[in-house]
Scaffold this active site. Structure first.
Site, PDB file in Angstrom:
ATOM      1  N   ASP A 240       0.824  -1.206   0.000  1.00 55.13           N
ATOM      2  CA  ASP A 240       0.000   0.000   0.000  1.00 55.13           C
ATOM      3  C   ASP A 240       0.863   1.264   0.000  1.00 55.13           C
ATOM      4  OD1 ASP A 240      -2.758   1.207   0.604  1.00 55.13           O
ATOM      5  OD2 ASP A 240      -1.554   2.006   2.256  1.00 55.13           O
ATOM      6  N   GLU A 302       1.552  -0.628  -5.081  1.00 56.51           N
ATOM      7  CA  GLU A 302       0.566   0.414  -5.435  1.00 56.51           C
ATOM      8  C   GLU A 302       1.376   1.642  -5.861  1.00 56.51           C
ATOM      9  OE1 GLU A 302      -3.208   3.004  -3.806  1.00 56.51           O
ATOM     10  OE2 GLU A 302      -1.516   2.642  -2.513  1.00 56.51           O
ATOM     11  N   HIS A 365     -10.472  -0.093  -5.305  1.00 56.01           N
ATOM     12  CA  HIS A 365     -11.439   0.439  -4.333  1.00 56.01           C
ATOM     13  C   HIS A 365     -11.261   1.938  -4.083  1.00 56.01           C
ATOM     14  CE1 HIS A 365      -7.746  -0.361  -2.247  1.00 56.01           C
ATOM     15  NE2 HIS A 365      -8.130   0.497  -1.335  1.00 56.01           N
ATOM     16  N   ASP A 366     -10.381   2.592  -4.836  1.00 50.72           N
ATOM     17  CA  ASP A 366     -10.115   4.018  -4.623  1.00 50.72           C
ATOM     18  C   ASP A 366     -10.608   4.907  -5.752  1.00 50.72           C
ATOM     19  OD1 ASP A 366      -8.742   3.648  -2.202  1.00 50.72           O
ATOM     20  OD2 ASP A 366      -6.861   3.231  -3.244  1.00 50.72           O
TER      21      ASP A 366
HETATM   22  C1  GLC Z   1      -3.976   3.267  -0.421  1.00 46.83           C
HETATM   23  C2  GLC Z   1      -5.298   2.559  -0.334  1.00 46.83           C
HETATM   24  C3  GLC Z   1      -6.348   3.542   0.074  1.00 46.83           C
HETATM   25  C4  GLC Z   1      -5.948   4.103   1.417  1.00 46.83           C
HETATM   26  C5  GLC Z   1      -4.567   4.735   1.368  1.00 46.83           C
HETATM   27  C6  GLC Z   1      -4.043   5.016   2.734  1.00 46.83           C
HETATM   28  O1  GLC Z   1      -3.951   4.186  -1.436  1.00 46.83           O
HETATM   29  O2  GLC Z   1      -5.597   1.937  -1.552  1.00 46.83           O
HETATM   30  O3  GLC Z   1      -7.611   2.945   0.148  1.00 46.83           O
HETATM   31  O4  GLC Z   1      -6.892   5.062   1.815  1.00 46.83           O
HETATM   32  O5  GLC Z   1      -3.643   3.882   0.767  1.00 46.83           O
HETATM   33  O6  GLC Z   1      -3.655   3.829   3.360  1.00 46.83           O
END
Ligand code: GLC
Length: 585
Positions: A240, A302, A365-366
């Protein structure tokens, strides 16, 4: 409706040695048969599960691990290779699990460690690997490490987070943050702690304090938690927010770019908080840690990055010693159905990463679902079939997000009081948050919760379109999105050219149709042509020039019936927004 990608817009601006006994490890690693020399993740389809919204097994309106276990049969029939489960660890759920308060357990909402172990065993029986989400940039402010760190300036963990003195005080005596850095989720990235009389840095919510990765104890502790799950046999991690591990040591102010974002904050360049070069040393050590385990454990990043050259660094460039699969966010989140731009991005990621494996992704999911980001409102189904083909037929690993295979649209709340995602409340109405892409998975029309839950009020509501858009009805409809995905996944598994062949762009000057061939070592090929316009387009594909044997084609998949009987790739007319996939004999 938000048609942009919040990460690309927001984050690009803001941040935009194993100790496990070998015999235990090999017992726990899934033992899918792998042809010699084949690495599972190179051909994989990885399926993201947002556990709150996948399947509720105990009737509390929120999904859980046992719910995932109940649906493994479905996932196996879809043909996916691995599931990535978004964080299911204990958490105050401020950021729905991305604020972890214990890295080595399961949140009671989602089940127990025993449920997790059972899920692992059952997934293995369904030949599905399990990838976990690893949140390394920050913990919850309720994590015991942070509580200790915040307790004094001298405690053993005083330096585990990014603490700094105030820059000064206002005439009223209010402490002034150390610099101008902004949180990706709104407001200053600094929160004052009256006990320590210092600020701590948080790239996300203030309940998500950033860990100090310059402290080797932090690295040791986090690698230990990774080993905890690797010892349980997980196939790897989705890392993440991984480019934001480090911040500028000198805490220099970030350049102001002008204008304000949806949260009303000034837009800054994120040069001192995102993608700092120091991160790569950490990632190399992390990779070495994962590589000590058998079974090709994988690191998935990510990685929202500005260009392919930066993406290549995340693979470790020519050394290939960092993340095996950093996500390419440039292609899937281009947010514009354009043959030229996809051709260019696909060519770049296929050819400019030192032979590493691209990881394509359109949904998570974002972000607003690709159904809405690419759809024109009139041809969404056809366009979503193009997106699916583009995701699953190139030489790349593919990531798909629950509901994408159904053509589930985004359902954004219409009233601020219904919003669950905090950024949607603070940013309303400019930023409505991420609830829209997190609504429950639509399984059937057996009840008003689409078979997701037996409780009438689910954590996010199930949109009325579940009557039409659901697994059960789509299984029965040969033209459904679900069957399109299933066929594509089967094709990439069973057809040697699509499974493992090289990739050549065809008809490169065509601004309307994206065409390419996948070619196996015997020069047998599969041709893909995607008409990205609302007009019919006639193509003539020069297969010989591309080094393909044969010239007669046989349609394998077509989103329009008129293409089923095509016998030649010369003078072939593709109806508006149609997808055509054919083998060359
Ligand atoms: C990543 C996740 C997101 C989260 C963020 C902070 O981007 O995909 O959902 O809010 O990190 O952890």
């Amino acid at each position: 409706m938000r048609h942009t990608n919040w990460k690309v817009v927001t984050l690009a601006c803001l941040f935009a040695a194993a100790t496990m006994p070998a015999q235990i490890a090999s017992q726990q690693v899934p033992s899918q048969p792998e042809a010699s020399g084949q690495i599972w993740w190179k051909h994989a389809v990885v399926y993201e599960i947002y556990p709150r919204s996948f399947q509720d097994s105990n009737g509390d309106g929120t999904g859980d691990l046992n719910g995932i276990a109940q649906r493994l049969g479905y996932l196996e029939s879809l043909g996916i290779d691995a599931i990535w489960i978004a964080p299911m660890y204990p958490s105050p759920q401020v950021d729905f699990g991305y604020d972890i308060s214990d890295y080595e357990n399961v949140d009671p909402q989602y089940g127990t460690l025993a449920d997790f172990d059972r899920l692992m065993a059952e997934a293995k029986a369904h030949r599905i690997r399990v990838v976990l989400d690893m949140v390394l940039n920050h913990t919850s402010d309720k994590h015991k490490w942070f509580i200790e760190s915040a307790s004094s300036r001298t405690n053993p963990k005083h330096d585990w987070y990014v603490w700094r003195d105030p820059k000064g005080f206002t005439p009223e005596g209010k402490p002034i943050p150390p610099n101008n850095w902004i949180s990706g989720f709104g407001g200053s990235a600094w929160e004052y702690n009256p006990k320590r009389k210092q600020f701590y840095y948080h790239n996300f919510y203030k309940q998500q304090p950033d860990l100090n990765w310059r402290n080797p104890e932090v690295e040791r502790a986090m690698f230990d938690t990774m080993r905890f799950w690797l010892d349980k046999g997980v196939a790897g991690f989705r890392l993440d927010a991984i480019p934001t591990l480090f911040e500028d040591e000198r805490l220099r102010d970030e350049p102001v770019l002008g204008g304000t974002n949806a949260q009303g904050d000034p837009i800054l360049s994120d040069i001192y908080t995102n993608n700092l070069p120091e991160v790569h040393d950490t990632i190399r050590r992390m990779r070495a840690t994962a590589d000590k385990y058998p079974g090709n454990r994988v690191l998935i990043g990510e990685t929202y990055l500005p260009n392919t050259a930066e993406l290549d660094k995340w693979y470790g460039g020519e050394k290939h010693d960092e993340v095996q699969l950093p996500m390419d966010m440039l292609l899937g989140f281009a947010n514009h159905l354009d043959a030229n731009s996809f051709r260019q991005r696909l060519t770049e990621v296929e050819t400019q990463v030192h032979g590493s494996q691209p990881l394509l992704v359109f949904d998570n999911h974002d972000n607003i679902r690709s159904w809405d980001r690419y759809g024109d409102g009139a041809h969404n189904q056809q366009i979503a079939k193009i997106v699916a083909a583009l995701l699953l037929t190139p030489k790349a690993t593919a990531l798909l997000y629950q509901g994408q295979e159904l053509g589930q649209p985004t359902t954004i709340p219409t009233r601020v009081e219904d919003v669950k995602d905090p950024i949607g409340r603070t940013g309303w109405p400019k930023e409505k948050g991420r609830d829209g892409e997190r609504t429950p998975m639509q399984w059937d029309a057996s009840n008003d919760q689409a078979g997701f839950s037996s409780k009438s009020k689910t954590w996010l509501p199930v949109p009325p379109n579940y009557q039409r858009i659901n697994v059960k009805s789509e299984v029965a409809d040969p033209d459904s999105m679900l069957n399109w995905y299933k066929q594509l996944i089967a094709l990439r598994r069973d057809n040697p050219a699509v499974h493992d062949g090289g990739m050549v762009m065809l008809d490169r000057e065509n601004a309307s149709v994206l065409s390419y061939a996948r070619i196996d070592p015997d020069r047998k090929a599969v041709v893909v042509s995607l008409n990205m316009t609302a007009q019919p387009q006639t193509v003539s594909l020069d297969l010989k020039a591309a080094g393909v044997n044969g010239g007669t084609v046989r349609t394998l998949m077509a989103s329009d019936g008129s293409l089923v009987s095509a016998t030649s790739a010369e003078g072939l007319t593709l109806p508006p927004f149609s997808s055509w996939i054919a083998s060359v004999q």
